[in-house]
Design a protein around this motif. Structure first.
Motif, PDB file in Angstrom:
ATOM      1  N   LEU A 171       0.856  -1.178   0.000  1.00  0.00           N
ATOM      2  CA  LEU A 171       0.000   0.000   0.000  1.00  0.00           C
ATOM      3  C   LEU A 171       0.891   1.225   0.000  1.00  0.00           C
ATOM      4  N   ARG A 172       0.371   2.312  -0.548  1.00  0.00           N
ATOM      5  CA  ARG A 172       1.078   3.593  -0.495  1.00  0.00           C
ATOM      6  C   ARG A 172       0.178   4.616   0.161  1.00  0.00           C
ATOM      7  N   LEU A 173       0.609   5.112   1.301  1.00  0.00           N
ATOM      8  CA  LEU A 173      -0.116   6.163   2.000  1.00  0.00           C
ATOM      9  C   LEU A 173       0.388   7.524   1.543  1.00  0.00           C
ATOM     10  N   SER A 174      -0.534   8.462   1.475  1.00  0.00           N
ATOM     11  CA  SER A 174      -0.184   9.843   1.140  1.00  0.00           C
ATOM     12  C   SER A 174      -0.684  10.766   2.238  1.00  0.00           C
ATOM     13  N   CYS A 175       0.011  11.862   2.407  1.00  0.00           N
ATOM     14  CA  CYS A 175      -0.397  12.885   3.370  1.00  0.00           C
ATOM     15  C   CYS A 175      -0.250  14.226   2.679  1.00  0.00           C
ATOM     16  N   ALA A 176      -1.366  14.909   2.520  1.00  0.00           N
ATOM     17  CA  ALA A 176      -1.360  16.224   1.894  1.00  0.00           C
ATOM     18  C   ALA A 176      -1.403  17.290   2.978  1.00  0.00           C
ATOM     19  N   THR A 224      16.295  10.026   6.581  1.00  0.00           N
ATOM     20  CA  THR A 224      15.117   9.288   7.005  1.00  0.00           C
ATOM     21  C   THR A 224      15.437   8.470   8.251  1.00  0.00           C
ATOM     22  N   ASN A 225      14.392   8.025   8.905  1.00  0.00           N
ATOM     23  CA  ASN A 225      14.523   7.261  10.138  1.00  0.00           C
ATOM     24  C   ASN A 225      13.361   6.277  10.185  1.00  0.00           C
ATOM     25  N   TYR A 226      13.629   5.042  10.595  1.00  0.00           N
ATOM     26  CA  TYR A 226      12.592   4.018  10.585  1.00  0.00           C
ATOM     27  C   TYR A 226      12.571   3.244  11.898  1.00  0.00           C
ATOM     28  N   ALA A 227      11.393   2.781  12.253  1.00  0.00           N
ATOM     29  CA  ALA A 227      11.288   1.808  13.336  1.00  0.00           C
ATOM     30  C   ALA A 227      11.895   0.497  12.866  1.00  0.00           C
ATOM     31  N   ASP A 228      12.492  -0.233  13.787  1.00  0.00           N
ATOM     32  CA  ASP A 228      13.120  -1.501  13.414  1.00  0.00           C
ATOM     33  C   ASP A 228      12.115  -2.463  12.784  1.00  0.00           C
ATOM     34  N   SER A 229      10.875  -2.390  13.225  1.00  0.00           N
ATOM     35  CA  SER A 229       9.861  -3.337  12.753  1.00  0.00           C
ATOM     36  C   SER A 229       9.484  -3.142  11.284  1.00  0.00           C
ATOM     37  N   VAL A 230       9.810  -1.971  10.714  1.00  0.00           N
ATOM     38  CA  VAL A 230       9.429  -1.711   9.321  1.00  0.00           C
ATOM     39  C   VAL A 230      10.642  -1.493   8.417  1.00  0.00           C
ATOM     40  N   LYS A 231      11.817  -1.465   9.001  1.00  0.00           N
ATOM     41  CA  LYS A 231      13.026  -1.195   8.221  1.00  0.00           C
ATOM     42  C   LYS A 231      13.187  -2.237   7.123  1.00  0.00           C
ATOM     43  N   GLY A 232      13.439  -1.773   5.914  1.00  0.00           N
ATOM     44  CA  GLY A 232      13.600  -2.672   4.780  1.00  0.00           C
ATOM     45  C   GLY A 232      12.291  -2.996   4.066  1.00  0.00           C
ATOM     46  N   ARG A 233      11.173  -2.641   4.675  1.00  0.00           N
ATOM     47  CA  ARG A 233       9.864  -2.903   4.050  1.00  0.00           C
ATOM     48  C   ARG A 233       9.129  -1.611   3.703  1.00  0.00           C
ATOM     49  N   PHE A 234       9.307  -0.590   4.518  1.00  0.00           N
ATOM     50  CA  PHE A 234       8.615   0.687   4.313  1.00  0.00           C
ATOM     51  C   PHE A 234       9.611   1.744   3.854  1.00  0.00           C
ATOM     52  N   TYR A 241       4.835  10.706   1.754  1.00  0.00           N
ATOM     53  CA  TYR A 241       4.324   9.395   1.354  1.00  0.00           C
ATOM     54  C   TYR A 241       4.946   8.309   2.219  1.00  0.00           C
ATOM     55  N   LEU A 242       4.221   7.199   2.324  1.00  0.00           N
ATOM     56  CA  LEU A 242       4.761   6.013   2.980  1.00  0.00           C
ATOM     57  C   LEU A 242       4.449   4.812   2.091  1.00  0.00           C
ATOM     58  N   GLN A 243       5.476   4.300   1.432  1.00  0.00           N
ATOM     59  CA  GLN A 243       5.340   3.089   0.629  1.00  0.00           C
ATOM     60  C   GLN A 243       5.546   1.894   1.545  1.00  0.00           C
ATOM     61  N   MET A 244       4.541   1.032   1.613  1.00  0.00           N
ATOM     62  CA  MET A 244       4.586  -0.116   2.514  1.00  0.00           C
ATOM     63  C   MET A 244       4.547  -1.396   1.685  1.00  0.00           C
ATOM     64  N   ASN A 245       5.604  -2.161   1.750  1.00  0.00           N
ATOM     65  CA  ASN A 245       5.714  -3.425   1.032  1.00  0.00           C
ATOM     66  C   ASN A 245       5.808  -4.587   2.017  1.00  0.00           C
ATOM     67  N   SER A 246       5.573  -5.780   1.512  1.00  0.00           N
ATOM     68  CA  SER A 246       5.669  -7.001   2.331  1.00  0.00           C
ATOM     69  C   SER A 246       4.891  -6.834   3.631  1.00  0.00           C
ATOM     70  N   LEU A 247       3.677  -6.388   3.499  1.00  0.00           N
ATOM     71  CA  LEU A 247       2.865  -6.100   4.686  1.00  0.00           C
ATOM     72  C   LEU A 247       2.549  -7.365   5.462  1.00  0.00           C
ATOM     73  N   LYS A 248       2.473  -7.197   6.781  1.00  0.00           N
ATOM     74  CA  LYS A 248       2.189  -8.293   7.694  1.00  0.00           C
ATOM     75  C   LYS A 248       0.932  -7.975   8.492  1.00  0.00           C
ATOM     76  N   PRO A 249       0.255  -8.988   9.009  1.00  0.00           N
ATOM     77  CA  PRO A 249      -0.936  -8.706   9.835  1.00  0.00           C
ATOM     78  C   PRO A 249      -0.640  -7.769  11.001  1.00  0.00           C
ATOM     79  N   GLU A 250       0.561  -7.845  11.547  1.00  0.00           N
ATOM     80  CA  GLU A 250       0.905  -6.966  12.678  1.00  0.00           C
ATOM     81  C   GLU A 250       1.095  -5.513  12.270  1.00  0.00           C
ATOM     82  N   ASP A 251       1.055  -5.219  10.986  1.00  0.00           N
ATOM     83  CA  ASP A 251       1.081  -3.829  10.522  1.00  0.00           C
ATOM     84  C   ASP A 251      -0.313  -3.191  10.568  1.00  0.00           C
TER      85      ASP A 251
END
Length: 127
Positions: free
Chosen positions: A18-23, A58-68, A80-90
């Motif tokens: 999913l790709r989130l956008s913030c205007a 940029t800075n990422y939480a460890d839980s999303v590093k490499g995926r977001f 924007y937030l590009q989210m790949n390899s999404l997991k149920p815990e996301d």
């Protein structure tokens, strides 16, 4: 002051994207550090990602590093937030937030430093 509106949330299967956008509206968007946070039911709001006002760091939480991936387009007053390899815990409500100024070298993970917040967008990842 800045107003923030998120979009792009939805229902996706595990492994999807999913790709989130913030205007942003208001003045001097390019002077704000921008962040994404999320809050799952029954849990505290937590940091996901942040980008410096210049876009250079940029800075990422460890839980999303490499995926977001967080990015911004100052010409479009958007982040924007590009989210790949999404997991149920996301699964959570995702919030866009703005911090006036901030470090150009280390965009903050600290929720309390962000003064402006959007209304949130729901992301649900099914297993």
């Amino acid at each position: 002051q800045v107003q923030l509106v998120e979009s792009g949330g939805g229902l996706v299967q595990a492994g999807g994207s999913l790709r989130l956008s913030c205007a942003a509206s208001g003045r001097a968007f390019s002077s704000y550090t921008m962040g994404w946070f999320r809050q799952a039911p029954g849990k505290e709001r937590e940091f996901v990602a942040a980008v410096s006002w210049s876009g250079g760091r940029t800075n990422y939480a460890d839980s999303v590093k490499g995926r977001f991936t967080i990015s911004r387009d100052n010409a479009k007053n958007s982040v924007y937030l590009q989210m790949n390899s999404l997991k149920p815990e996301d699964t959570a409500v995702y919030y866009c937030a703005a911090q006036p100024g901030g470090s150009v070298y280390y965009p903050s993970k600290i929720l309390a430093l962000y003064d402006y917040w959007g209304q949130g967008t729901q992301v649900t990842v099914s297993s």
